[in-house]
Design an enzyme around this catalytic site. Structure first.
Site, PDB file in Angstrom:
ATOM      1  N   ARG A 112      -5.612   6.232  -7.168  1.00 13.05           N
ATOM      2  CA  ARG A 112      -5.304   7.665  -7.136  1.00 13.05           C
ATOM      3  C   ARG A 112      -5.232   8.238  -8.551  1.00 13.05           C
ATOM      4  NH1 ARG A 112      -0.017   7.744  -3.669  1.00 13.05           N
ATOM      5  NH2 ARG A 112      -0.256  10.015  -3.868  1.00 13.05           N
ATOM      6  N   LEU A 124       0.859  -1.179   0.000  1.00 12.17           N
ATOM      7  CA  LEU A 124       0.000   0.000   0.000  1.00 12.17           C
ATOM      8  C   LEU A 124       0.898   1.232   0.000  1.00 12.17           C
ATOM      9  CD1 LEU A 124      -2.666  -0.909   2.738  1.00 12.17           C
ATOM     10  CD2 LEU A 124      -2.964  -1.004   0.256  1.00 12.17           C
ATOM     11  N   ASP A 125       0.429   2.308  -0.606  1.00 13.91           N
ATOM     12  CA  ASP A 125       1.193   3.549  -0.575  1.00 13.91           C
ATOM     13  C   ASP A 125       1.381   4.006   0.872  1.00 13.91           C
ATOM     14  OD1 ASP A 125       1.116   3.513  -3.337  1.00 13.91           O
ATOM     15  OD2 ASP A 125      -0.624   4.835  -3.454  1.00 13.91           O
ATOM     16  N   LYS A 126       2.396   4.823   1.091  1.00 13.88           N
ATOM     17  CA  LYS A 126       2.713   5.323   2.432  1.00 13.88           C
ATOM     18  C   LYS A 126       1.480   5.895   3.138  1.00 13.88           C
ATOM     19  CE  LYS A 126       5.230   9.070   4.729  1.00 13.88           C
ATOM     20  NZ  LYS A 126       6.110  10.240   4.529  1.00 13.88           N
ATOM     21  N   THR A 162      -1.714   5.518   2.322  1.00 19.51           N
ATOM     22  CA  THR A 162      -2.927   4.700   2.222  1.00 19.51           C
ATOM     23  C   THR A 162      -2.908   3.692   3.362  1.00 19.51           C
ATOM     24  OG1 THR A 162      -3.027   4.931  -0.185  1.00 19.51           O
ATOM     25  CG2 THR A 162      -4.239   3.099   0.793  1.00 19.51           C
TER      26      THR A 162
END
Length: 301
Positions: A236, A136-138, A140
């Site tokens: 996103r 997961l993105d930082k 998210t």
């Protein structure tokens, strides 16, 4: 592991990756494809493509390098373990936590925290990403799968590739989304002007997102996304592409001074247990910072 296999006549015409997956049941086909691409598996002494059609008497040379000893230190990192058994862990990753170290960041990541709390993690993704099947993105937050051994890692990776892991996200999008549901299907590629960003392009990796409106507000819309593919920054980029970037997304939308990052949350995950085949599903409520932001919005009438 070093080994040379000579191809029998019965396998003539078969794809290299399919042939190898029948020979090595411990490795997933996707992992074997990765090894072929890295040049750790050769045919007649040459680097070849995964879809190579084999001929009788072809010599497959396998030279899989052992995992390099881990050089990432264990740290106490705050995250919740939702489920754990001998094969896997399901965690709730908090917003702001980077998943794995990189050359410029070796500390303060989820992997550092995993090493402090879990004694066994799969080694397939190398020294910097033990156990990490997907990420997961930082900024998210939400549910993530972590593998505790290579068997589970291979099975889970194969399921993700075959779209057998169902992942759902909740996102607060800027503006009012009028379509109740829809499908966004594009190609994604790195932005040529900014290598840290991704963009919709004429070629690249196919990305498919399904969306369903949960609630409309005067200047925002709560949307559920179901990922068919799992590309980097997919939700996103797709949200920005349809003109409704995720609230708080400073990269693809606009920074919000009241938020630490985008309002995107991995709230649901469903999959078959890699060893037992049992259906496993987890769902989480929105984190406080997300719910509190929504509570301040007025519903659209």
């Amino acid at each position: 592991m070093k080994k040379i296999i000579e191809v029998d006549k019965q396998y003539e015409g078969e794809r290299l990756d399919k042939f190898l997956s029948s020979m090595f049941s411990d490795f997933s086909r996707s992992h074997l494809q990765s090894l072929i691409e890295k040049g750790e598996i050769l045919c007649n002494g040459k680097i070849v493509k995964t879809g190579l059609k084999l001929k009788e008497n072809d010599k497959i040379q396998i030279d899989i390098q052992p995992a390099v000893p881990l050089e990432v230190k264990a740290e106490e990192i705050d995250f919740d373990i939702i489920f754990e058994d001998d094969d896997l862990i399901v965690i709730n990753k908090p917003q702001g936590l980077v998943v794995h170290p990189c050359e410029t960041k070796k500390e303060g990541t989820l992997v550092n925290g995993l090493l402090a709390r879990i004694h066994n993690l799969s080694g397939i993704n190398g020294v910097l990403r033990p156990g990490i099947v997907h990420r997961l993105d930082k900024d998210t937050a939400g549910l993530m799968l972590v593998a505790k051994n290579d068997f589970a890692h291979n099975k889970l990776a194969e399921m993700i590739k075959n779209k057998q892991v169902k992942r759902k996200y909740l996102a607060l999008l800027s503006g009012v989304v009028w379509d109740n549901s829809g499908k966004i299907q594009t190609f994604l590629a790195r932005d040529k002007k900014d290598r840290k960003k991704y963009t919709v392009a004429n070629e690249g990796k196919e990305a498919i997102s399904l969306f369903k409106v949960k609630q409309r507000y005067q200047n925002a819309t709560l949307v559920e996304f179901t990922l068919i593919t799992g590309r980097t920054h997919q939700i996103r980029v797709h949200s920005a592409y349809i003109g409704h970037p995720v609230v708080g997304d400073s990269v693809y939308g606009q920074k919000d001074k009241n938020l630490k990052g985008q309002l995107l949350f991995s709230y649901s995950i469903e999959f078959l247990h890699p060893r037992t085949g049992q259906i496993i599903k987890f769902e989480l409520p929105l984190p406080d910072y997300f719910q509190n932001y929504i509570n301040k919005l007025k519903k659209y009438h």
